[in-house]
Design an enzyme around this catalytic site. Structure first.
Site, PDB file in Angstrom:
ATOM      1  N   CYS A 185       0.838  -1.207   0.000  1.00  0.00           N
ATOM      2  CA  CYS A 185       0.000   0.000   0.000  1.00  0.00           C
ATOM      3  C   CYS A 185       0.868   1.250   0.000  1.00  0.00           C
ATOM      4  O   CYS A 185       1.406   1.648   1.040  1.00  0.00           O
ATOM      5  CB  CYS A 185      -0.935  -0.018   1.213  1.00  0.00           C
ATOM      6  N   CYS A 222      -0.403   4.136   2.199  1.00  0.00           N
ATOM      7  CA  CYS A 222      -0.181   3.924   3.638  1.00  0.00           C
ATOM      8  C   CYS A 222       1.277   4.148   4.007  1.00  0.00           C
ATOM      9  O   CYS A 222       1.583   4.784   5.002  1.00  0.00           O
ATOM     10  CB  CYS A 222      -0.534   2.493   4.050  1.00  0.00           C
ATOM     11  N   ASP A 223       2.179   3.613   3.220  1.00  0.00           N
ATOM     12  CA  ASP A 223       3.575   3.512   3.653  1.00  0.00           C
ATOM     13  C   ASP A 223       4.569   4.349   2.847  1.00  0.00           C
ATOM     14  O   ASP A 223       5.741   4.437   3.225  1.00  0.00           O
ATOM     15  CB  ASP A 223       4.022   2.033   3.605  1.00  0.00           C
TER      16      ASP A 223
END
Ligand code: NDP
Length: 311
Positions: free
Chosen positions: A137, A140-141
């Site tokens: 992701c 997200c990261d």
């Protein structure tokens, strides 16, 4: 057998948010946690984009907070996995849910929040660095790889989107495409090819993710000349698709060709009365904790409305 009002399948942001709303509405929900209690977020180290946590939070801690909040209002959480469902087709009908192949529960409404699972390549080295440089992701990261070099795998719209997203944050992005062409839409391909710090490596496969404590380089195979070499990179992002966890609903609920549950526009309603779907099990596009939580809320409100109209 006791008939409950609301049974929730899944314990990610969608499931727990549905539980918070359903329990505050006196539906006395029972939530079945599933194979991965806490859902996909429990494999994420830091969550920095969920509102309400100004300092960020780890995925497991956030999901523990969700659980405590749901239990505070009386949600009963059950450790176990739903292995079979027998949905009623009648309005007001009773749905039967089998847990771990043995325990049957009966309920007037079901909220499905079984999520989706990112596809991985299946390499041992990929597993080893999960959360230490390997991610599925970018939204997200990606931030943790600011100004660094990263590798993205995939040739579809997700890969194109994740690679261009990462290119805005990172120093250099390599996109490994296993064929000699991308499957992504033309407009996404154009965007990829026009991004200066994004290099597409066609006919490339991943051999191994390498490093010490965290990812440091990726060993790749150029299938054009059968040569292997390494690319220095601290991040390795998979974007080769997701599988919605909806297998047990096949034949009973409407789903698209990939298996995402179909819901009626602007609602969580499935094709069956009293069965509602929320979170990644019905969302192939946004797939964020916050959007999953929002749709869990919608499902609980829809379930409450359905039950109140029965009386
Ligand atoms: P897709 O299934 O469309 O693409 C998966 C990609 O990963 C393909 O290029 C495939 O390669 C590659 N792949 C699969 N397995 C491997 C492997 N083992 N090794 C290397 N590469 C592999 O998935 P997406 O997640 O990209 O998209 C899913 C759906 O969501 C699509 O319909 C897409 O259009 C949509 N979507 C739309 C977006 C938008 O409109 N903004 C954004 C994201 C997704 P190959 O081509 O060789 O099979």
């Amino acid at each position: 057998m006791k008939i409950i009002d609301c049974l929730i399948i899944g314990s990610g942001p969608a499931g727990y948010t549905a539980a918070i709303y359903a329990s505050r509405a006196n539906l006395n929900p029972v939530l079945i946690q599933g194979i991965q209690p806490g859902g996909q977020l429990t494999t994420t180290n830091d969550v920095e984009n969920y509102p309400g946590y100004p300092q960020g939070v780890t995925g497991p801690v956030m999901m523990e907070d969700f659980k405590k909040q749901a239990e505070r209002f009386g949600t009963e959480t059950v450790f176990g996995t739903v292995t079979e469902v027998q949905f009623s087709k009648e309005i007001g009908g009773i749905h039967k849910i089998i847990i771990d192949n043995k325990t049957e529960m009966q309920t007037r409404t079901v909220i499905i929040s079984t999520g989706a699972s990112a596809k991985y390549l299946g390499l041992e080295s990929e597993k080893k660095y999960m959360g230490s440089g390997v991610s599925a992701c970018a939204v997200c990261d990606g931030f943790f790889f600011k100004n660094q070099d990263v590798v993205v795998v995939g040739g579809g719209d997700s890969a194109a989107e994740e690679a261009t997203y990462l290119a805005k944050l990172c120093n250099k992005v390599y996109l490994l495409v296993r064929k000699d062409q991308m499957r992504a839409s033309k407009i996404m391909q154009k965007r990829v090819l026009e991004t200066k710090n994004l290099e597409v490596l066609f006919n490339h496969e991943t051999v191994e993710v390498m490093g010490e404590q965290t990812v440091q380089k990726i060993k790749v195979l150029n299938t054009n000349n059968n040569k292997t070499y390494t690319i220095p990179a601290t991040g390795f992002f998979l974007a080769i698709g997701h599988n919605p966890n909806t297998e047990i609903f096949k034949g009973q609920l409407e789903m698209d060709e990939v298996g995402y549950l179909m819901t009626k526009a602007n609602s969580s309603l499935t094709n069956l009365p009293g069965v509602f779907a929320s979170g990644d099990a019905q969302d192939s596009i946004y797939r964020q904790a916050i959007t999953a939580a929002g749709s869990g809320c919608m499902a609980a409100l829809d379930a409450e409305k359905y039950l109140s109209e029965l009386h």
